[in-house]
Design a protein around this motif. Structure first.
Motif, mmCIF file in Angstrom:
data_model
loop_
_atom_site.group_PDB
_atom_site.id
_atom_site.type_symbol
_atom_site.label_atom_id
_atom_site.label_comp_id
_atom_site.label_asym_id
_atom_site.label_seq_id
_atom_site.Cartn_x
_atom_site.Cartn_y
_atom_site.Cartn_z
ATOM 1 N N UNK A 163 46.205 -26.427 35.385
ATOM 2 C CA UNK A 163 46.712 -27.048 34.158
ATOM 3 C C UNK A 163 47.601 -26.035 33.438
ATOM 4 N N UNK A 164 48.895 -26.240 33.462
ATOM 5 C CA UNK A 164 49.820 -25.240 32.909
ATOM 6 C C UNK A 164 49.887 -25.291 31.387
ATOM 7 N N UNK A 165 50.508 -24.267 30.825
ATOM 8 C CA UNK A 165 50.796 -24.161 29.399
ATOM 9 C C UNK A 165 52.306 -24.057 29.246
ATOM 10 N N UNK A 166 52.886 -24.916 28.442
ATOM 11 C CA UNK A 166 54.338 -24.936 28.275
ATOM 12 C C UNK A 166 54.845 -23.589 27.764
ATOM 13 N N UNK A 167 55.921 -23.096 28.385
ATOM 14 C CA UNK A 167 56.482 -21.793 28.020
ATOM 15 C C UNK A 167 57.592 -21.986 27.000
ATOM 16 N N UNK A 168 57.372 -21.456 25.812
ATOM 17 C CA UNK A 168 58.397 -21.464 24.766
ATOM 18 C C UNK A 168 58.774 -20.046 24.345
ATOM 19 N N UNK A 169 57.848 -19.113 24.493
ATOM 20 C CA UNK A 169 58.080 -17.722 24.095
ATOM 21 C C UNK A 169 57.675 -16.798 25.235
ATOM 22 N N UNK A 170 57.978 -15.511 25.063
ATOM 23 C CA UNK A 170 57.575 -14.517 26.065
ATOM 24 C C UNK A 170 56.057 -14.436 26.171
ATOM 25 N N UNK A 171 55.386 -14.599 25.043
ATOM 26 C CA UNK A 171 53.919 -14.567 25.074
ATOM 27 C C UNK A 171 53.361 -15.735 25.875
ATOM 28 N N UNK A 172 54.011 -16.915 25.792
ATOM 29 C CA UNK A 172 53.574 -18.061 26.583
ATOM 30 C C UNK A 172 53.700 -17.770 28.076
ATOM 31 N N UNK A 173 54.733 -17.029 28.464
ATOM 32 C CA UNK A 173 54.904 -16.683 29.876
ATOM 33 C C UNK A 173 53.761 -15.799 30.363
ATOM 34 N N UNK A 174 53.358 -14.841 29.550
ATOM 35 C CA UNK A 174 52.239 -13.970 29.919
ATOM 36 C C UNK A 174 50.953 -14.786 29.989
ATOM 37 N N UNK A 175 50.761 -15.695 29.039
ATOM 38 C CA UNK A 175 49.573 -16.541 29.052
ATOM 39 C C UNK A 175 49.533 -17.415 30.300
ATOM 40 N N UNK A 176 50.677 -17.985 30.683
ATOM 41 C CA UNK A 176 50.735 -18.830 31.874
ATOM 42 C C UNK A 176 50.388 -18.036 33.131
ATOM 43 N N UNK A 177 50.894 -16.804 33.233
ATOM 44 C CA UNK A 177 50.575 -15.971 34.399
ATOM 45 C C UNK A 177 49.097 -15.603 34.423
ATOM 46 N N UNK A 178 48.519 -15.287 33.257
ATOM 47 C CA UNK A 178 47.100 -14.947 33.200
ATOM 48 C C UNK A 178 46.231 -16.143 33.586
ATOM 49 N N UNK A 179 46.592 -17.330 33.114
ATOM 50 C CA UNK A 179 45.852 -18.535 33.488
ATOM 51 C C UNK A 179 45.952 -18.803 34.984
ATOM 52 N N UNK A 180 47.113 -18.550 35.549
ATOM 53 C CA UNK A 180 47.296 -18.802 36.986
ATOM 54 C C UNK A 180 46.487 -17.806 37.820
ATOM 55 N N UNK A 181 46.463 -16.553 37.410
ATOM 56 C CA UNK A 181 45.641 -15.570 38.127
ATOM 57 C C UNK A 181 44.167 -15.960 38.064
ATOM 58 N N UNK A 182 43.729 -16.431 36.901
ATOM 59 C CA UNK A 182 42.335 -16.866 36.775
ATOM 60 C C UNK A 182 42.074 -18.080 37.652
ATOM 61 N N UNK A 183 43.049 -18.978 37.743
ATOM 62 C CA UNK A 183 42.899 -20.150 38.599
ATOM 63 C C UNK A 183 42.826 -19.745 40.073
ATOM 64 N N UNK A 184 43.540 -18.706 40.444
ATOM 65 C CA UNK A 184 43.480 -18.217 41.825
ATOM 66 C C UNK A 184 42.135 -17.582 42.157
ATOM 67 N N UNK A 191 52.862 -18.295 49.076
ATOM 68 C CA UNK A 191 52.239 -19.513 49.617
ATOM 69 C C UNK A 191 50.860 -19.211 50.187
ATOM 70 N N UNK A 192 50.735 -18.101 50.901
ATOM 71 C CA UNK A 192 49.446 -17.723 51.473
ATOM 72 C C UNK A 192 48.423 -17.404 50.377
ATOM 73 N N UNK A 193 48.870 -16.762 49.293
ATOM 74 C CA UNK A 193 47.966 -16.446 48.194
ATOM 75 C C UNK A 193 47.460 -17.721 47.525
ATOM 76 N N UNK A 194 48.328 -18.701 47.358
ATOM 77 C CA UNK A 194 47.910 -19.968 46.746
ATOM 78 C C UNK A 194 46.908 -20.680 47.635
ATOM 79 N N UNK A 195 47.136 -20.639 48.945
ATOM 80 C CA UNK A 195 46.248 -21.348 49.871
ATOM 81 C C UNK A 195 44.886 -20.679 49.965
ATOM 82 N N UNK A 196 44.853 -19.345 50.009
ATOM 83 C CA UNK A 196 43.596 -18.632 50.209
ATOM 84 C C UNK A 196 42.888 -18.305 48.907
ATOM 85 N N UNK A 197 43.630 -18.074 47.837
ATOM 86 C CA UNK A 197 43.017 -17.656 46.580
ATOM 87 C C UNK A 197 42.664 -16.179 46.605
ATOM 88 N N UNK A 198 42.001 -15.722 45.545
ATOM 89 C CA UNK A 198 41.646 -14.303 45.428
ATOM 90 C C UNK A 198 40.583 -13.937 46.448
#
Length: 288
Positions: free
Chosen positions: A167-188, A281-288
């Motif tokens: 579930x993404x977070x809309x990017x409007x600022x630089x801080x939103x970009x960092x938040x989106x990357x952190x959420x994606x790493x946690x999702x992985x 692609x391999x990281x998304x498929x396998x996860x952390x």
């Protein structure tokens, strides 16, 4: 839906109605910090990593994760830090929760089970049973003892639980970009996401167990030097690395990332990282 609370700006006295944003937990349930209606908001003059993130517990699964602290921008130019209800609790509440967690982890280990560390029954102090009869000269032969060296049949492992949709977070600022990357790493599947100790040449560095990530929220494509610096830093810390860029990558940067083994992602404005190379692609498929 998050509850709306009135927030008054201490600078211009203008009153706003604010609702804290919700973020997706890994279990799929929305996580929303509880706001304090009675506390007075603070004026924020500068950001620090420790103050910008808070730990919130998911009411559905009980998982605790770090999320961005609620903030509100007033039209007068003041940035307001909205107080949280969890900050009213005293230090004794946190200690009680830690003690409960420790008690749960210790409750099933060596308490009245009669089992040793290897899963075998512990020897009793009394000399009863067939061993005692043998020691007293019984005519009956002692039963054979189990061979402790006999290999054990491994139990089948449970199949990995599939991840819920990201579930993404809309990017409007630089801080939103960092938040989106952190959420994606946690999702992985990466845990304990925090700001990295090192400062990258551009962007923001994130660190977690087993990975070092760089988030570049600028409008300049990531260069060959950016990718190489991330890889060298990860090598010195003996960990993996991954790169998130908002504006993509230079052609030589993509080539060297493939040779060095660096997964590359592009952040679109919806907040969903898109794989750029096969390693991603391999990281998304396998996860952390």
């Amino acid at each position: 839906m998050a509850e709306s609370v009135p927030v008054r700006c201490p600078a211009c006295r203008r009153e706003h109605v604010y609702a804290a944003p919700s973020y997706p937990c890994v279990c799929g349930a929305p996580v929303t910090p509880e706001l304090d209606r009675d506390a007075v908001p603070e004026s924020l003059t500068h950001h620090t990593w420790d103050d910008d993130w808070i730990t919130v517990r998911c009411t559905a699964c009980g998982r605790r994760d770090q999320w961005p602290r609620p903030e509100l921008g007033c039209p007068c130019g003041t940035v307001l830090r909205v107080p949280l209800a969890q900050e009213r609790s005293g230090p004794g509440d946190a200690l009680t929760e830690e003690a409960d967690a420790e008690g749960e982890s210790e409750s099933g280990v060596g308490t009245g089970t009669g089992m040793g560390t290897g899963g075998e029954p512990e020897a009793t102090a009394s000399g009863s049973g067939s061993d005692a009869d043998a020691d007293q000269g019984s005519d009956l032969p002692a039963p054979p003892r189990p061979d402790s060296r006999r290999p054990r049949i491994p139990l089948p492992r449970a199949a990995p639980t599939p991840r819920p949709p990201f579930k993404p977070v809309t990017i409007r600022t630089a801080r939103d970009a960092v938040t989106a990357a952190a959420l994606y790493l946690r999702w992985l599947g990466y845990q304990d996401i925090r700001r990295a100790n090192h400062r990258p040449p551009s962007g923001i560095g994130l660190a977690a167990r087993g990975v070092l990530a760089q988030v570049d929220p600028t409008l300049r494509p990531a260069s060959l030097r950016d990718v190489e610096c991330l890889w060298l830093t990860a090598m010195t810390e003996s960990t993996g690395c991954v790169y998130f860029s908002l504006a993509g990558y230079a052609e030589d940067a993509r080539s060297v990332a493939d040779s060095l083994g660096v997964p590359l992602f592009v952040l679109d404005l919806t907040g969903t990282p898109q794989p750029v190379n096969s390693l991603a692609d391999e990281l998304v498929a396998a996860g952390a």
